[in-house]
Every structure is written in C-alpha cells, then in structure tokens.
Enzyme design. Sequence first.
Site, short mmCIF file in Angstrom:
data_model
loop_
_atom_site.label_atom_id
_atom_site.label_comp_id
_atom_site.label_asym_id
_atom_site.label_seq_id
_atom_site.Cartn_x
_atom_site.Cartn_y
_atom_site.Cartn_z
N HIS A 19 0.87 -1.19 0.00
CA HIS A 19 0.00 0.00 0.00
C HIS A 19 0.90 1.23 0.00
O HIS A 19 1.52 1.56 1.02
CB HIS A 19 -0.91 0.01 1.24
CG HIS A 19 -1.83 1.20 1.31
ND1 HIS A 19 -3.19 1.06 1.45
CD2 HIS A 19 -1.60 2.53 1.26
CE1 HIS A 19 -3.76 2.26 1.48
NE2 HIS A 19 -2.80 3.18 1.38
N HIS A 21 1.53 5.38 -1.62
CA HIS A 21 1.14 6.57 -2.39
C HIS A 21 2.39 7.18 -3.01
O HIS A 21 3.29 7.61 -2.29
CB HIS A 21 0.48 7.61 -1.48
CG HIS A 21 -0.78 7.13 -0.85
ND1 HIS A 21 -2.02 7.32 -1.40
CD2 HIS A 21 -0.98 6.44 0.30
CE1 HIS A 21 -2.94 6.76 -0.62
NE2 HIS A 21 -2.34 6.22 0.42
N LYS A 105 -9.32 -0.62 -5.75
CA LYS A 105 -9.33 0.04 -4.46
C LYS A 105 -10.71 0.62 -4.18
O LYS A 105 -11.26 1.35 -4.99
CB LYS A 105 -8.29 1.16 -4.45
CG LYS A 105 -8.32 2.03 -3.22
CD LYS A 105 -7.70 1.34 -2.02
CE LYS A 105 -7.97 2.13 -0.74
NZ LYS A 105 -6.77 2.34 0.06
N HIS A 142 -10.35 0.64 1.95
CA HIS A 142 -10.13 1.64 3.01
C HIS A 142 -11.28 1.47 3.99
O HIS A 142 -12.40 1.89 3.71
CB HIS A 142 -10.08 3.06 2.44
CG HIS A 142 -9.80 4.09 3.49
ND1 HIS A 142 -8.62 4.79 3.55
CD2 HIS A 142 -10.53 4.49 4.56
CE1 HIS A 142 -8.63 5.59 4.61
NE2 HIS A 142 -9.79 5.44 5.23
N HIS A 180 -4.36 -0.92 5.95
CA HIS A 180 -3.92 -0.10 7.10
C HIS A 180 -4.84 -0.24 8.31
O HIS A 180 -5.43 0.73 8.76
CB HIS A 180 -3.70 1.37 6.71
CG HIS A 180 -4.76 1.99 5.83
ND1 HIS A 180 -6.10 1.90 6.08
CD2 HIS A 180 -4.64 2.72 4.69
CE1 HIS A 180 -6.76 2.55 5.14
NE2 HIS A 180 -5.90 3.04 4.28
N ASP A 253 1.66 2.58 3.51
CA ASP A 253 0.82 3.77 3.39
C ASP A 253 1.65 5.04 3.47
O ASP A 253 1.17 6.07 3.95
CB ASP A 253 -0.30 3.78 4.46
CG ASP A 253 -1.42 4.75 4.12
OD1 ASP A 253 -1.47 5.23 2.96
OD2 ASP A 253 -2.25 5.04 5.00
C1 NCD Z 1 -3.55 9.00 2.28
C2 NCD Z 1 -3.17 10.07 1.27
O1 NCD Z 1 -2.64 11.10 1.67
O2 NCD Z 1 -3.38 9.87 0.08
N1 NCD Z 1 -3.48 9.55 3.60
C3 NCD Z 1 -3.36 8.87 4.75
O3 NCD Z 1 -3.44 9.47 5.82
N2 NCD Z 1 -3.15 7.58 4.75
C4 NCD Z 1 -4.90 8.50 1.96
C5 NCD Z 1 -5.23 7.19 2.60
O4 NCD Z 1 -4.61 6.17 2.32
O5 NCD Z 1 -6.17 7.16 3.40
ZN ZN Z 2 -3.17 5.11 1.85
#
Ligand code: NCD
Ligand code: ZN
Length: 351
Positions: A19, A21, A105, A142, A180, A253
């Site tokens: 996971h 970003h 997702k 999520h 998460h 995450d």
């Molecule tokens: C994530 C993001 O910033 O894209 N933020 C987070 O707090 N984890 C979004 C997410 O995965 O919920």
């Molecule tokens: Zn995330």
Amino acid sequence: MSDKTPITRLTIRRPDDWHLHLRDGEMLESVLPYSAAHFARAIIMPNLVPPVVTAEQAAGYRDRIMAALPDGMRFTPLMTLYMTEDTDPADVARAHAEGIATAVKLYPAGATTNSASGVRDFDKVRAVLEKMAEIGMPLCVHGEVTDHAIDIFDREATFIDRVLKPIRKKVPDLRVIMEHVTTQDAVDFVRDNPKNLAATITTHHLIINRNSILAGGIRPHYYCLPVAKRERHRIALVQAAVSGDPRFFLGTDSAPHTDPAKLQSCGCAGCFTAPNTLSCLAEVFEAAGKLKALESFTSLNGPAYYRLPPNEETITLVKGDPVAYPERIDTGAGPVTVFDPGFPLHWHVEA
Ligand code: NCD
Ligand code: ZN
C-alpha cells in the site's frame, strides 16, 4: 549460535510494499527512489486528482512511474483502479487480464485524501465485485465509514459491521485486503475470518498511538487516516505483525504531503515513511523479540496472498550506530517531512 546471541545482521527476501502513495509529477520523481531503494514491488494507490479509474488511466500512470524511476533502479508498480459507482466490470476484467491492474481500491466516498469519487451506495458496485470474485482479482479496502455521526476513532470498527460483513456475505468469493488496519477489532475480525481476508499494517501504526498526535501539543506529521488509536490497539497491531500469521503484511501507506499542506488550519492526512520504513520495522520487531518474523511480514505473506512469487533477491539489514536519515526532503512540489519514530534507529539496509 544460541538463541540468546543478539542478531546484528539479518538477510531477508527483498520486501514489497502492499500500500503506497507515489503521487504524480515532481512529487513522484522525488519520492519514488526512496521506495525503489528497498522495495521490489508496491501496490500503488490510485487517489490522484483526478483518480485512476480506468485501465487506460492505470496504464498511463504506470508509464509515468516507470519514466520517473532513476536509471539503474528496479521497481515494479502494481497498479490499482479506483472504484467508483460507475466502474465498468468489463474494464476491470480487461485491466486484470492484460496485467495492467493488480487490484481494485474501494474508498468509501469522503473517507480520506481525494476520495470524493468513492462509493456511497455499495449495491451499485455489486456487479464489479462479482466480476472480481470470478476472476480472482483482490479488492483493497479503506475500512472506515464516513458517517459524521460516528466518532472518528470508531469508524474502522463500525465499517466492519456496516460495510465489510455485508460485502463478504453478498460476495463470499471476493478476496479482500483490509488496508492499514488500526484497531484490535480489525485484527480480531481478520483472525476470525480465515477465508479470503487479509490485512495490511503500516509502519507508523506499529509505532504511534493517539497520544503521539495529541498529547503535549498537536503534531500534524503524525496525523494520518485511519487515525492512530489507543495504545492497546497499537499493541494488537504489533502482535499481529510479529505473529507470522500469513494474513498480516506490510503496507506502509507512505503518503507524502508537503509541509505547507500538513501544517495549516486544516492539514492533510498522511505520514511519509518511505525513507526509513525498514529501519523502523527492524526496531519494532527487535523490541518484540521477533526479528526472525520480519521477513514474513515484509516479504512473504503479501506475495502469498496476492498469489505472486516472493522476490528472489535479498536485502541485508545491519545493526550499528544510529542511522542518519533526513528530517525532511526537498521535492519539486515543496519540502516533505520524514516520519520521526521518536527513537533512534540502529538498523540500516546494507548498500
Ligand atoms: C492517504 C493520502 O494522503 O493519500 N493519507 C493517509 O493518511 N493515509 C490516503 C489514505 O490512504 O487514506
Ligand atoms: Zn493510503
């Protein structure tokens, strides 16, 4: 060597991040090398603006990630499609068949950063979920309700009852990853439901609790979603992570936001852990007396659930003097603060 001899070197299969970003553009260019340095593959979150919804968009995003990868680095992005109420089951099936997307997702609408196009009415995505079950494509979830009447600290537990249980009942063959997880409730739910269910755990949720965010001053860099819970929940997450149970694996995450975006009256959610994640995890597993379980969590359980082979390459973690890592990195989009675990890190990944 007796069991009591302290371990100071640990060679494990190369980890994957289930996971992650990576964002886009200049931010992507700046943060990608930190993940690619240690991880072979990652499940890439689709919550761009606009979101990555179709197979075509996912292929385009994958190409941009590969173009941003520095020469000489190897990394495989495993793409996800952002589910909307208009997602076309045929497009999802095509993305899967052509190897463009690994998973879909599901964001409940409004749950987190850039989730406005997420799902409100779960019956509207039933046909997509059934198609995914048929072709064996996993659903990344999520797991938080967005009902404002529900206390933010209860949103994960409520999601299990209100959304996850009904989905699993209606589409029992769907392979689900509860992402998460932050609560004992979620850990218990995964443990009690061995079929078609797994969970990822982040690095930061193994380290911080809600006091870290709120006690003695507000610390926006620890604010993420789902928000960190009480200490007893953190302990449950650590126990799940170090247990070796194949249904729990790492999804960092790592979610970079610039400092100006974090440090304002309504700051963004997300912890940027990519640069020091493995050092942090080694400390957590060592403190639990379970260093030997680290490989299962970072490198074996995830591939097994995703039905992919584990990586053949290895990395070696070495214990020594405290590891230096940057407090923040400069990205083309602005400075991004690196997660501070609050204790020194002694484990580094050998070059
Ligand atoms: C994530 C993001 O910033 O894209 N933020 C987070 O707090 N984890 C979004 C997410 O995965 O919920
Ligand atoms: Zn995330």
